[in-house]
Every structure is written in structure tokens, then in C-alpha cells.
Design an enzyme around this catalytic site. Structure first.
Site, PDB file in Angstrom:
ATOM      1  N   ASN A 163       0.740  -1.046  -0.077  1.00  0.00           N
ATOM      2  CA  ASN A 163      -0.041   0.100  -0.002  1.00  0.00           C
ATOM      3  C   ASN A 163       0.805   1.271   0.083  1.00  0.00           C
ATOM      4  OD1 ASN A 163       1.138   0.130   2.666  1.00  0.00           O
ATOM      5  ND2 ASN A 163      -0.861  -0.005   3.802  1.00  0.00           N
ATOM      6  N   GLU A 222       1.897   4.433   7.610  1.00  0.00           N
ATOM      7  CA  GLU A 222       0.862   3.943   6.835  1.00  0.00           C
ATOM      8  C   GLU A 222       0.076   5.043   6.113  1.00  0.00           C
ATOM      9  OE1 GLU A 222       0.418   0.953   6.355  1.00  0.00           O
ATOM     10  OE2 GLU A 222       0.309  -0.398   8.172  1.00  0.00           O
TER      11      GLU A 222
END
Ligand code: GLP
Length: 251
Positions: free
Chosen positions: A136, A143
Site C-alpha cells: 500500500n 501507513e
């Protein structure tokens, strides 16, 4: 950003190790920023080979690792402390007190984070920071989100990362939900950044890193703002970059 496309994972590892070794040969007390995950294992194997066969000397090298799971003891087989010892540190002549991994077991994790950034500053900053990349687009455990977090911090792992990392644990339930990670600023202060990626599962993330907009939704995209980044990818990970294999491209 210099993008080097090679034809195999083995070539990626050899090229990455060559670059790290060059830093150590030029500056024997270099500060290495180190990474975990399956991608750097071949690079570490090659550095160990260079140490054994070519006398690559780590005795003055210092290292700072990117991240560590919260709650895993250093001797837990899935902790990043354990990973680093097993895959690199126990096989080279680095002094144990020269190798740093964030402490994910401390009661005061905020203090751990503050002290980690202070440690990097005290060491004079990182000379070369090795990075993998999550599917991702995460780096370390930064993140995707609405903003970049500059400092070392405690991050909540995304569902995508928990799913990707569950292969190292018996089940997804055992994957820690939080980690101490260098922040984007802690990473970007490095004088040279070396990101490695292989396999088609990384192709979307690599495209976002090299050619997408700079956005916290793809944390690695921030590396486009760094003046000295080398990306080494195999052809599968470079799928969407339009680079002919074996050629060096500037993006
Ligand atoms: C973990 C690490 C990252 C690493 C990523 C990809 O989440 N925190 O530093 O880049 O996994 O790992 P792999 O190389 O196994 O695909």
C-alpha cells in the site's frame, strides 16, 4: 530519483549491497538506516558475504532500524530485534551497542519515540537509509493517511499491512496492531535513501513512489522530494514504469 531496473531479485540484492558497502568503505563509521521484511534479506546475505570474503568492516559502523512492533520482546522470533540479529547483526563485526532498534516493549512509548529521533541526531544523521515498501506504499510503518507524520511515533497498522504480514505469524490475530516507527522526517533526514522492491505485488506501490502525486495516501511518494534517492526494482515491480530492463532511468 534514480531508478535502477534489474532482471532478478538476486541482482537487486547485489546492487543494493554494493551501494551500502561503498558507503562503509568511504566512511567506516557510517550510520546505516536498516529495514526488515523479506525484501532486504538477500541484501543482508550479500553484505555478510562481503564481510567474510572481502573483509568489509562493520566495526565502526552504527545502525538505526526503522521500526519495531509494539509488545514483542526482543527474543520473539517475529520481533524486528530478532530479525536483525538473525539476518545480519550476528554475522558481522558490528559492536552490539552500535546497533539500534526501537524498543517496542517500553511502558513509555512516547519517550522511546522522542529518544529515538534524538539518537539519530546524536549520531549525526543517517548516511544511507535502506527501505522496502509495503503493497500500500507504506515505508517503515508510515501507513497511508491524511497527513505525513514527521517524527518517530507509534503507528496503528492498516488492515492491508496486517494481512500482508500475517504470513510471518500463525494467524492474523497474532500480528501486533501497533508499531514504533521512524516518521517521514526521521527517514527523509538521511543523506541517501535506497529503496528496494521486487515482485508484481509491489508494482502499484512502486508506480506511486516514482510517478504518482506526492500524497500521504502513498507515503513513499514523499521520497520524490528527497534530493538523493536510489530505487532498485526488478522488472515485475517496475511493471508500470515503462523502463527497459537493465537500463538506468531518471524519474
Ligand atoms: C513491513 C516493514 C516495512 C517493509 C514492509 C514490506 O511492514 N515495516 O519496512 O518494507 O513490511 O515487507 P516485505 O519486504 O516483506 O514485502
Amino acid at each position: 530519483m534514480k531508478v535502477i531496473c534489474v532482471d532478478s531479485e538476486r541482482a537487486m540484492s547485489a546492487e543494493a549491497a554494493r551501494l551500502i558497502a561503498a558507503h562503509i568503505r568511504v566512511k567506516p563509521n557510517a550510520v546505516l538506516g536498516l529495514a526488515t521484511g523479506s525484501t532486504p534479506i538477500g541484501t543482508y546475505e550479500e553484505l555478510i558475504r562481503m564481510h567474510r570474503e572481502e573483509g568489509l568492516d562493520f566495526s565502526e559502523v552504527r545502525s538505526v532500524n526503522l521500526d519495531e512492533y509494539v509488545g514483542l520482546e526482543p527474543d520473539h522470533p517475529q520481533s524486528y530485534h530478532y530479525f536483525m540479529k538473525h539476518h545480519l547483526l550476528d554475522h558481522i563485526d558490528i559492536k552490539p551497542d552500535h546497533a539500534h532498534v526501537p524498543d517496542g516493549t517500553a511502558r513509555d512509548l512516547d519517550a522511546v519515540c522522542l529518544e529515538y529521533d534524538a539518537l539519530i541526531r546524536e549520531l549525526g544523521g543517517t548516511d544511507i537509509q535502506l527501505l522496502g515498501i509495503g503493497r500500500n506504499g507504506h515505508i517503515g510503518f508510515n501507513e497511508p493517511g491524511d497527513a505525513f507524520v514527521p517524527e518517530t511515533h507509534v503507528a496503528e497498522l492498516s488492515d492491508n499491512t496486517i494481512e500482508a504480514n500475517q504470513r510471518f505469524f500463525r494467524s492474523a490475530d497474532e500480528v501486533p496492531r501497533r508499531a514504533v516507527t521512524m516518521g517521514m522526517g526521521s527517514i527523509m533526514q538521511a543523506r541517501h535513501i535506497l529503496l528496494i522492491a521486487c515482485g508484481e505485488s509491489k508494482a502499484d506501490a512502486v508506480y506511486g513512489l516514482v510517478a504518482g502525486p506526492v500524497t500521504p495516501k502513498v507515503p513513499a511518494s514523499a521520497l520524490q522530494l528527497h534530493p538523493h534517492v536510489t530505487v532498485i526494482v526488478d522488472m515485475a515491480a517496475a511493471r508500470d514504469l515503462g523502463l527497459p530492463g537493465g537500463l538506468f532511468g531518471e524519474a
